[in-house]
Design an enzyme around this catalytic site. Sequence first.
Site, PDB file in Angstrom:
ATOM      1  N   GLN A   1     -25.340 -17.547 -42.296  1.00  0.00           N
ATOM      2  CA  GLN A   1     -25.740 -16.559 -41.766  1.00  0.00           C
ATOM      3  C   GLN A   1     -26.719 -16.671 -42.175  1.00  0.00           C
ATOM      4  O   GLN A   1     -27.315 -16.656 -43.501  1.00  0.00           O
ATOM      5  CB  GLN A   1     -24.507 -15.429 -42.335  1.00  0.00           C
ATOM      6  CG  GLN A   1     -23.315 -15.981 -41.124  1.00  0.00           C
ATOM      7  CD  GLN A   1     -23.800 -15.515 -39.408  1.00  0.00           C
ATOM      8  OE1 GLN A   1     -24.964 -15.027 -39.277  1.00  0.00           O
ATOM      9  NE2 GLN A   1     -22.809 -15.255 -39.220  1.00  0.00           N
TER      10      GLN A   1
ATOM     11  N   GLU B   1     -16.020 -28.855 -35.175  1.00  0.00           N
ATOM     12  CA  GLU B   1     -17.845 -28.260 -34.376  1.00  0.00           C
ATOM     13  C   GLU B   1     -18.570 -29.512 -34.043  1.00  0.00           C
ATOM     14  O   GLU B   1     -17.876 -30.297 -34.451  1.00  0.00           O
ATOM     15  CB  GLU B   1     -18.004 -28.256 -35.771  1.00  0.00           C
ATOM     16  CG  GLU B   1     -19.580 -28.646 -36.290  1.00  0.00           C
ATOM     17  CD  GLU B   1     -20.691 -27.066 -35.382  1.00  0.00           C
ATOM     18  OE1 GLU B   1     -21.149 -27.552 -35.096  1.00  0.00           O
ATOM     19  OE2 GLU B   1     -19.778 -25.792 -35.845  1.00  0.00           O
TER      20      GLU B   1
ATOM     21  N   ASP C   1     -15.510 -18.141 -33.534  1.00  0.00           N
ATOM     22  CA  ASP C   1     -17.288 -17.924 -33.948  1.00  0.00           C
ATOM     23  C   ASP C   1     -17.921 -18.919 -32.835  1.00  0.00           C
ATOM     24  O   ASP C   1     -18.504 -19.739 -33.679  1.00  0.00           O
ATOM     25  CB  ASP C   1     -17.559 -18.594 -35.252  1.00  0.00           C
ATOM     26  CG  ASP C   1     -18.698 -17.439 -35.583  1.00  0.00           C
ATOM     27  OD1 ASP C   1     -19.478 -16.840 -35.000  1.00  0.00           O
ATOM     28  OD2 ASP C   1     -19.268 -17.527 -36.618  1.00  0.00           O
TER      29      ASP C   1
ATOM     30  N   CYS D   1     -22.009 -12.373 -31.777  1.00  0.00           N
ATOM     31  CA  CYS D   1     -23.468 -12.287 -31.848  1.00  0.00           C
ATOM     32  C   CYS D   1     -23.804 -11.559 -30.940  1.00  0.00           C
ATOM     33  O   CYS D   1     -24.582 -11.316 -30.603  1.00  0.00           O
ATOM     34  CB  CYS D   1     -23.570 -13.593 -32.572  1.00  0.00           C
ATOM     35  SG  CYS D   1     -23.762 -14.329 -31.681  1.00  0.00           S
TER      36      CYS D   1
ATOM     37  N   GLU E   1     -23.236  -7.792 -35.618  1.00  0.00           N
ATOM     38  CA  GLU E   1     -22.256  -8.766 -34.786  1.00  0.00           C
ATOM     39  C   GLU E   1     -20.944  -7.929 -34.755  1.00  0.00           C
ATOM     40  O   GLU E   1     -20.622  -6.471 -35.342  1.00  0.00           O
ATOM     41  CB  GLU E   1     -21.410  -9.731 -36.046  1.00  0.00           C
ATOM     42  CG  GLU E   1     -22.739 -10.793 -36.445  1.00  0.00           C
ATOM     43  CD  GLU E   1     -22.884 -11.909 -36.331  1.00  0.00           C
ATOM     44  OE1 GLU E   1     -21.413 -12.710 -35.585  1.00  0.00           O
ATOM     45  OE2 GLU E   1     -23.619 -12.706 -35.947  1.00  0.00           O
TER      46      GLU E   1
END
Length: 607
Positions: A426, A478, A529, A557, A600
């Site tokens: 971030q 991921e 996310d 986002c 966000e």
Amino acid sequence: MAVCEPSGLSKASELTSDDDDNEQSTEDVVGTGIKNEEKEQSSSGQSTDHHDAYAYTKREFTSEIFKIEIQNLPSRYGFANLKKLLLKLNLKPNKIKGFPKGTYAFVTFRCEEDRHFAINAINGYQWKGKTLKTKLAKPRADPLVQKRKQDLGIADSNADSDSKRLCPNDATEDDNDTDIPVSERIMNAVTPLWKVPYEDQLKSKHSEMVQVIKTLGNHIKKLRPSTVMLHRAPGDNNLCCELLYTKPSPVQEEYRNKCEFTIGKHPTTKAPTVGFRLGRYKGGGCEVVEPSHCKNVPQGMKDLTQALQNFIQTSSYGVFMPEINAGHWRMLVARTTSDAQVMSVVFFDPQHLSQEQIVAEKQRLGDYFLSGDGKQCRITSMYFHVQSARAPHSDTSGLTLLFGDEYITEHLLDMKFRISPDAFFQVNTKAAEVLYDTIGDWCEVTENTTVLDVCCGTGTIGISLLKKRGAKKCIAIEMNQQATQDAKHNAEMNGVMDRLEIHCAKAEDVVSQLMHKIPTDSDCVAVLDPPRAGLHSKVVQALRRNEFIKRLVFVACNPRSAMPNFIDLMRPISNRVKGRPFEPVKAVPVDLFPQTSHCELVLLFKR
């Protein structure tokens, strides 16, 4: 956790799956630079005609040469629905560009075979009461060349239908208003809210999220008209769940720990410049201005851009010019940490240089920052990335460490996290702590909780829930291989490796099988996310089918882009959708990007 770092530049609201092929990085280099570029263009056979808006299709591959127009689409067909249709027909689209109120769309393919197959499959196909038809479409004209022709009063009767239908110029008013000082124009482009008091910025972002929650509620009414929302906002029947007030960033200026700077030409001096572009390439702009007046950029990064700019202005090689695919210096990625570590990655397009020439320039750059005038930047990790502008962004084969450490380390919530050159972290560390505290509170973690962390990036959320909240286990997914390696190292560094299980894959490919690893008697919470475009529908369906997931925290986002995911979580059970629907309980915007319109949105779903 996927990259979602708003640049602050105004974006057109066109419906598109990805950027145009001819939209890349940046933009005559003074002195010897321009001479070298002209020699390269001449020796490589490249046209120096700056008035040919289609020259890019002859220089290199672009899917624009394999383009079709789909006609007679249903009114308000929706980009997501069109994409699903094309995949259902076993087509292989490279880009899809639709129009919210149109009945047509443009689609490009990687080869003529794929285009031919698509034409045969779509022509005559019945969809939503409409008979579809196709026709070949011209490549889209290079917007920068088009703008130059317009400025010179050169008519373009050959303009493609795509460009004609887009009509509105993508450039902002400030991009074309030369009466405004350049310093103010760049602030308007990068930090459009810089004149607005911070409390008013928060109010504006809250108002925008109110509209998002209202839209979500309208979708619920259409899908489940008889449903009574159990978590309506107190005193506001138009909101389907409670919306808390925007959580502010603890720091409002110089907060960015990562910036991507373009290397191009200054709008007035035309000298090589490292900074931000005044406008978007598709709006016809490639001019670059130093970030010295941008409130969100820390002083150390401003010093770094100035030092690199001084170096490039003495280089024998010019800046990269995307409209003619010439030049070399493309981009600078700068990262900093709270304890003054600095990582720098300089992108250099090799063009037709020999390996010896590249090595020599690389050595000169390293010496400049290690022991020359650039030493005052105190870079702790210096990389040089030899990469063609047309190479995939994920290609790191040309990445070389010139000097210093391979990684930098940031501290967040009393934990340490390793950051590699292409890892996501971030961009506002202090505000990220606010975000992760919010996620931790809403996850309601106990010592019996298993966390499913989808799109985990370098593991920041999962690791914080293990270490700070005492979760029993975290199963993380991921797709970026380097990020998964960073996550494992971070888990080890923070003493939770024995409770973290991480898988390197696309979430839609593995989430269903990973569900079987979660004990049915375990309290389970999912944290999502995803990238700006949201999650693949397969992921949402898998979460719906697993009834032991009772709570789900969604970090968006771009809430409007993620709306299809929200809707799929709440759809009634059908032949296609299994598992009880989730209900929105509460939401809160968290401001990670002061001086811009972005924030966000965290949503809690339960069932």
